[in-house]
Motif scaffolding. Structure first.
Motif, PDB file in Angstrom:
ATOM      1  N   ILE A   1       0.831  -1.201   0.000  1.00 47.48           N
ATOM      2  CA  ILE A   1       0.000   0.000   0.000  1.00 47.48           C
ATOM      3  C   ILE A   1       0.868   1.254   0.000  1.00 47.48           C
ATOM      4  CG2 ILE A   1      -1.618   1.322   1.416  1.00 47.48           C
ATOM      5  CD1 ILE A   1      -2.827  -1.564   2.033  1.00 47.48           C
ATOM      6  N   ALA A   2       1.995   1.170   0.675  1.00 51.34           N
ATOM      7  CA  ALA A   2       2.902   2.313   0.678  1.00 51.34           C
ATOM      8  C   ALA A   2       3.349   2.623  -0.749  1.00 51.34           C
ATOM      9  CB  ALA A   2       4.117   2.009   1.553  1.00 51.34           C
ATOM     10  N   ILE A   3       3.678   1.581  -1.481  1.00 54.63           N
ATOM     11  CA  ILE A   3       4.146   1.773  -2.861  1.00 54.63           C
ATOM     12  C   ILE A   3       3.035   2.356  -3.737  1.00 54.63           C
ATOM     13  CG2 ILE A   3       4.866   0.512  -4.931  1.00 54.63           C
ATOM     14  CD1 ILE A   3       6.475  -1.326  -2.962  1.00 54.63           C
ATOM     15  N   GLU A   4       1.844   1.827  -3.551  1.00 51.82           N
ATOM     16  CA  GLU A   4       0.712   2.346  -4.318  1.00 51.82           C
ATOM     17  C   GLU A   4       0.482   3.829  -4.006  1.00 51.82           C
ATOM     18  OE1 GLU A   4      -0.878   1.168  -6.738  1.00 51.82           O
ATOM     19  OE2 GLU A   4      -2.402   2.761  -6.869  1.00 51.82           O
ATOM     20  N   LEU A   5       0.623   4.141  -2.732  1.00 54.48           N
ATOM     21  CA  LEU A   5       0.439   5.517  -2.275  1.00 54.48           C
ATOM     22  C   LEU A   5       1.481   6.450  -2.921  1.00 54.48           C
ATOM     23  CD1 LEU A   5      -1.674   6.522  -0.331  1.00 54.48           C
ATOM     24  CD2 LEU A   5      -0.224   5.762   1.538  1.00 54.48           C
ATOM     25  N   ILE A   6       2.701   5.961  -3.001  1.00 51.95           N
ATOM     26  CA  ILE A   6       3.765   6.758  -3.629  1.00 51.95           C
ATOM     27  C   ILE A   6       3.453   6.958  -5.111  1.00 51.95           C
ATOM     28  CG2 ILE A   6       6.196   6.801  -4.260  1.00 51.95           C
ATOM     29  CD1 ILE A   6       6.760   5.156  -1.699  1.00 51.95           C
ATOM     30  N   ARG A   7       3.037   5.873  -5.747  1.00 49.37           N
ATOM     31  CA  ARG A   7       2.683   5.964  -7.175  1.00 49.37           C
ATOM     32  C   ARG A   7       1.607   6.999  -7.415  1.00 49.37           C
ATOM     33  NH1 ARG A   7       2.909  -0.117  -7.945  1.00 49.37           N
ATOM     34  NH2 ARG A   7       5.022  -0.425  -8.751  1.00 49.37           N
ATOM     35  N   ARG A   8       0.651   7.042  -6.491  1.00 45.45           N
ATOM     36  CA  ARG A   8      -0.448   7.986  -6.669  1.00 45.45           C
ATOM     37  C   ARG A   8      -0.083   9.410  -6.251  1.00 45.45           C
ATOM     38  NH1 ARG A   8      -6.204   5.193  -5.382  1.00 45.45           N
ATOM     39  NH2 ARG A   8      -5.771   3.153  -6.283  1.00 45.45           N
ATOM     40  N   GLY A   9       1.146   9.573  -5.831  1.00 44.47           N
ATOM     41  CA  GLY A   9       1.569  10.913  -5.406  1.00 44.47           C
ATOM     42  C   GLY A   9       1.048  11.312  -4.048  1.00 44.47           C
ATOM     43  N   GLY A  10       0.621  10.333  -3.258  1.00 40.50           N
ATOM     44  CA  GLY A  10       0.052  10.631  -1.949  1.00 40.50           C
ATOM     45  C   GLY A  10       1.055  10.534  -0.814  1.00 40.50           C
ATOM     46  N   ALA A  11       2.284  10.161  -1.144  1.00 42.08           N
ATOM     47  CA  ALA A  11       3.284  10.025  -0.095  1.00 42.08           C
ATOM     48  C   ALA A  11       4.653  10.314  -0.676  1.00 42.08           C
ATOM     49  CB  ALA A  11       3.245   8.621   0.491  1.00 42.08           C
ATOM     50  N   TYR A  12       5.544  10.785   0.171  1.00 45.79           N
ATOM     51  CA  TYR A  12       6.911  11.060  -0.299  1.00 45.79           C
ATOM     52  C   TYR A  12       7.907  10.709   0.790  1.00 45.79           C
ATOM     53  CZ  TYR A  12       6.330  15.424   2.385  1.00 45.79           C
ATOM     54  OH  TYR A  12       6.089  16.326   3.375  1.00 45.79           O
ATOM     55  N   VAL A  13       9.115  10.387   0.341  1.00 47.88           N
ATOM     56  CA  VAL A  13      10.170  10.072   1.298  1.00 47.88           C
ATOM     57  C   VAL A  13      10.832  11.379   1.710  1.00 47.88           C
ATOM     58  CG1 VAL A  13      12.365   8.916   1.680  1.00 47.88           C
ATOM     59  CG2 VAL A  13      10.560   7.774   0.360  1.00 47.88           C
ATOM     60  N   CYS A  14      10.762  11.646   3.001  1.00 45.50           N
ATOM     61  CA  CYS A  14      11.292  12.899   3.523  1.00 45.50           C
ATOM     62  C   CYS A  14      12.613  12.618   4.219  1.00 45.50           C
ATOM     63  CB  CYS A  14      10.284  13.499   4.498  1.00 45.50           C
ATOM     64  SG  CYS A  14      10.928  14.909   5.420  1.00 45.50           S
ATOM     65  N   ARG A  15      13.639  13.370   3.849  1.00 52.69           N
ATOM     66  CA  ARG A  15      14.954  13.124   4.429  1.00 52.69           C
ATOM     67  C   ARG A  15      15.380  14.227   5.389  1.00 52.69           C
ATOM     68  NH1 ARG A  15      19.375  11.247   0.560  1.00 52.69           N
ATOM     69  NH2 ARG A  15      20.159  10.749   2.644  1.00 52.69           N
ATOM     70  N   CYS A  16      14.416  15.088   5.745  1.00 55.06           N
ATOM     71  CA  CYS A  16      14.716  16.112   6.750  1.00 55.06           C
ATOM     72  C   CYS A  16      14.970  15.420   8.085  1.00 55.06           C
ATOM     73  CB  CYS A  16      13.511  17.023   6.963  1.00 55.06           C
ATOM     74  SG  CYS A  16      13.014  17.951   5.522  1.00 55.06           S
ATOM     75  N   ASP A  17      15.809  16.051   8.928  1.00 57.71           N
ATOM     76  CA  ASP A  17      15.837  15.481  10.268  1.00 57.71           C
ATOM     77  C   ASP A  17      14.623  16.014  11.011  1.00 57.71           C
ATOM     78  OD1 ASP A  17      16.460  17.755  12.050  1.00 57.71           O
ATOM     79  OD2 ASP A  17      18.367  17.794  10.953  1.00 57.71           O
ATOM     80  N   GLN A  18      14.312  15.367  12.134  1.00 60.42           N
ATOM     81  CA  GLN A  18      13.054  15.610  12.818  1.00 60.42           C
ATOM     82  C   GLN A  18      12.819  17.093  13.114  1.00 60.42           C
ATOM     83  OE1 GLN A  18      12.741  12.503  15.683  1.00 60.42           O
ATOM     84  NE2 GLN A  18      10.785  13.232  16.450  1.00 60.42           N
ATOM     85  N   ALA A  19      13.849  17.738  13.670  1.00 57.92           N
ATOM     86  CA  ALA A  19      13.707  19.133  14.080  1.00 57.92           C
ATOM     87  C   ALA A  19      13.503  20.037  12.873  1.00 57.92           C
ATOM     88  CB  ALA A  19      14.944  19.572  14.860  1.00 57.92           C
ATOM     89  N   ALA A  20      14.218  19.756  11.798  1.00 60.67           N
ATOM     90  CA  ALA A  20      14.107  20.584  10.608  1.00 60.67           C
ATOM     91  C   ALA A  20      12.695  20.499  10.040  1.00 60.67           C
ATOM     92  CB  ALA A  20      15.125  20.139   9.560  1.00 60.67           C
ATOM     93  N   PHE A  21      12.160  19.281  10.019  1.00 56.47           N
ATOM     94  CA  PHE A  21      10.824  19.144   9.473  1.00 56.47           C
ATOM     95  C   PHE A  21       9.806  19.861  10.345  1.00 56.47           C
ATOM     96  CE2 PHE A  21       6.665  17.370   8.889  1.00 56.47           C
ATOM     97  CZ  PHE A  21       6.525  17.478   7.500  1.00 56.47           C
ATOM     98  N   LYS A  22       9.974  19.735  11.645  1.00 49.14           N
ATOM     99  CA  LYS A  22       9.036  20.391  12.555  1.00 49.14           C
ATOM    100  C   LYS A  22       9.018  21.899  12.316  1.00 49.14           C
ATOM    101  CE  LYS A  22       7.996  21.203  17.457  1.00 49.14           C
ATOM    102  NZ  LYS A  22       6.558  21.396  17.216  1.00 49.14           N
ATOM    103  N   ALA A  23      10.200  22.458  12.138  1.00 43.14           N
ATOM    104  CA  ALA A  23      10.278  23.897  11.900  1.00 43.14           C
ATOM    105  C   ALA A  23       9.498  24.276  10.641  1.00 43.14           C
ATOM    106  CB  ALA A  23      11.738  24.318  11.765  1.00 43.14           C
ATOM    107  N   LYS A  24       9.729  23.518   9.580  1.00 40.49           N
ATOM    108  CA  LYS A  24       9.004  23.753   8.328  1.00 40.49           C
ATOM    109  C   LYS A  24       7.503  23.627   8.542  1.00 40.49           C
ATOM    110  CE  LYS A  24      12.162  24.154   4.981  1.00 40.49           C
ATOM    111  NZ  LYS A  24      12.222  25.399   4.194  1.00 40.49           N
ATOM    112  N   LYS A  25       7.160  22.537   9.170  1.00 38.35           N
ATOM    113  CA  LYS A  25       5.743  22.231   9.345  1.00 38.35           C
ATOM    114  C   LYS A  25       5.049  23.314  10.166  1.00 38.35           C
ATOM    115  CE  LYS A  25       4.343  20.265  12.695  1.00 38.35           C
ATOM    116  NZ  LYS A  25       4.302  19.427  13.897  1.00 38.35           N
TER     117      LYS A  25
END
Length: 508
Positions: free
Chosen positions: A127-151
């Motif tokens: 399901i993860a792969i299907e989700l990626i194919r559909r553009g509903g998910a992405y692999v995020c390589r931010c570290d936790q703190a960096a993503f939180k700041a963005k978010k």
RNA sequence: GCUCCGGUAGUGUAGUCCGGCCAAUCAUUCCGGCCUUUCGAGCCGAAGACCCGGGUUCAAAUCCCGGCCGGAGCACCA
């Protein structure tokens, strides 16, 4: 303030619209027990989904009972699902899987199906792969703190715009070891500017190289709760979810996942936190730490808020069921008292519990005068449960507690035996003044229980400590039974040895 | 800080969606009394609540607004 009476309105209604009168006459019916489920037409499938990191607690019992009760009522299916996808922070215990099964069965809620998340990783990956194919998910390589700041700033991270192909390649790196723990997560695309920061692009998978108690090191990419639970609920055809109010955001998060996949979200019901006066707030992890620190004798220590502890104390499953159903499913945080559960249990247990004598902190008493050598005492004061014979004698034991207000010349009745008058306190002596209970009644004598000097030592394990004393020998016949120690309380006879009986205290 | 949810007697709970039956249900607890060879059970009785303030309405526990209080989420926990 002049109120128009209902009668007045009814009269006027009769004039202008008599066809509506019937509606007035219709009484609203008060709901009994659990409220009905909305959307039950297509069948009902419900689940209880614990993390097996300890045995079921009273809180778990609520989940097991309410879910299974609804399923019983609607003729649906009840699933038990282990959400055991965190081998580190909430590490599952191997024994706990069985404990849930055991306790569910005891609570009258045998699951129609048991699902273990740690067995189902391959399905999640698809399901993860299907989700990626559909553009509903992405692999995020931010570290936790960096993503939180963005978010928190409602800004997308640089990885959000990656193409499905890029994401699939990175996903493979997560799976095959190209990326290590903490280096990447798979995120579900939601709405990065959503006004509730809790819903923005949540993490669905992360890399964990620690071993899992059930499947070892077979997998290195593990789903998080919102993904695992959301996906399973769909896969299993769950129609109604009851969960804690603290998980309200889960629904809102998971709906994005469902939308990406074109699934229909189940109906949800929420309930508030439950706190128990006698136990305070507790979490399974905190109990586990305390247990491992040696503060408890085990998961069924009488001080424990676990289902197995209550069972050991002689609380009946039916009492728990009635209590939980009565509680209902309100969204208010509640603070309950065990007293209600005990009251429910007492009603069930009182008619069948044999009466026994148990003398706490015994003091010997010497008696002179004519008295029966053997007491014949009924097992129950009003019901015909038979009776037992207790050998008496010149020397008997009475409880220290009953001596408190005693003085020389005072009299009382030894239950089922004789009436006495105290002739000396130290040493304790008395003489028989009669055997007739009616005489005791007329004189309004206090009635106390007693035990023979050659009775059996009894230890009563209570939430507030241990009571020791002597019981009539017959308690040795009541292994695993709930009995009432007269004037003391209901207990469950837990073990019987030649020289000692151990009982667990239920309640007064 | 942002967001979400809740608030009926000591404790739970019904009623709140679709306003009048609600001077508010039931259980438990507490207090009396009866009964009982247990301080258990049973029986009878009593006490006890719509968070606050506005608004809408003939009528508000119920609808609207504001406040207060409580809980929760904003994790690579569940």
């Amino acid at each position: 303030m002049a109120r128009t009476s209902p009668e007045e309105w009814e009269r006027r209604l009769t004039e202008i619209a008599p066809e509506l009168l019937a509606e007035i006459g219709a009484k609203k019916e008060p709901d009994k027990g659990l409220p009905g489920l909305e959307g039950s037409e297509g069948g009902v499938v419900m689940r209880f989904a614990p993390n097996p990191n300890g045995p079921p607690t009273i809180g778990s019992a609520r989940g097991i009972i309410i879910n299974s009760e609804y399923v019983k009522r609607y003729g649906g299916r009840f699933l038990l699902r282990f959400d055991d996808t965190d081998p580190v922070n909430k590490r599952p215990m191997l024994e706990a899987y069985g404990w849930y099964l055991e306790d569910s069965e005891w609570l009258g809620a045998v699951p129609d199906k048991v699902v273990i998340a740690s067995d189902r990783l391959p399905e999640y990956y698809e399901i993860a792969i299907e989700l990626i194919r559909r553009g509903g998910a992405y692999v995020c390589r931010c570290d936790q703190a960096a993503f939180k700041a963005k978010k928190d700033a409602a800004k997308p991270c640089p990885h959000r715009g990656q193409s499905p192909e890029e994401n699939l390649a990175l996903w493979r790196d997560m799976m095959n070891g190209g990326l290590g723990p903490g280096e990447a997560v798979l995120r579900i695309k939601t709405d990065i500017v959503h006004k509730d920061p809790a819903l923005r692009d949540w993490a669905a998978f992360r890399i964990v190289t620690a071993d899992h108690p059930r499947v070892g090191e077979k997998y290195r990419v593990w789903p998080l709760l919102d993904f695992e639970s959301g996906v399973e609920d769909h896969l299993l055809g769950v129609t109604h979810i009851i969960r804690g109010k603290d998980l309200m955001d889960s629904e809102r998060r998971q709906r994005y996942l469902y939308d990406h996949m074109g699934w229909v979200y189940p109906t949800t019901i929420h309930w508030g936190r439950i706190k128990i006066h006698q136990f305070g707030s507790f979490s399974t992890s905190a109990l586990r730490r305390a247990l491992e620190a040696g503060e408890y004798s085990g998961w069924d220590d009488p001080r424990m808020p676990t289902v197995r502890a209550l069972r050991r104390r002689g609380i009946r499953a039916e009492a728990l069921r009635k209590f939980m159903i009565e509680l209902g499913v309100g969204e208010t945080d509640i603070s309950i008292s065990m007293d209600s559960i005990f009251a429910e249990n007492r009603k069930i247990v009182d008619p069948e519990a044999r009466r026994r004598f148990f003398v706490k902190d015994p003091i010997p008493m010497e008696i002179e005068g004519e008295m029966p050598e053997i007491a014949k005492a009924p097992f129950h004061p009003t019901l015909d449960l038979g009776s037992r014979e207790i050998p008496a004698g010149r020397k008997l034991l009475v409880s220290c507690d009953d001596l408190l207000n005693l003085k020389v010349g005072g009299s009382l009745r030894l239950k089922d035996l004789c009436n006495i008058e105290i002739s000396s306190l130290d040493p304790l002596r008395a003489r028989v003044i009669g055997t007739d209970p009616h005489q005791a009644r007329e004189k309004k004598l206090r009635i106390i229980h007693w035990a023979p000097t050659d009775g059996v030592p009894v230890r009563v394990m209570r939430p507030d400590g241990v009571d020791s004393g002597i019981g009539e020998l017959g308690v040795r016949d009541d292994l695993d039974q709930v009995v009432q120690f007269e004037r003391y309380g209901f207990v469950r006879i837990d073990s019987v040895a030649e020289d000692e009986v151990v009982a667990y205290f239920a309640h007064r």
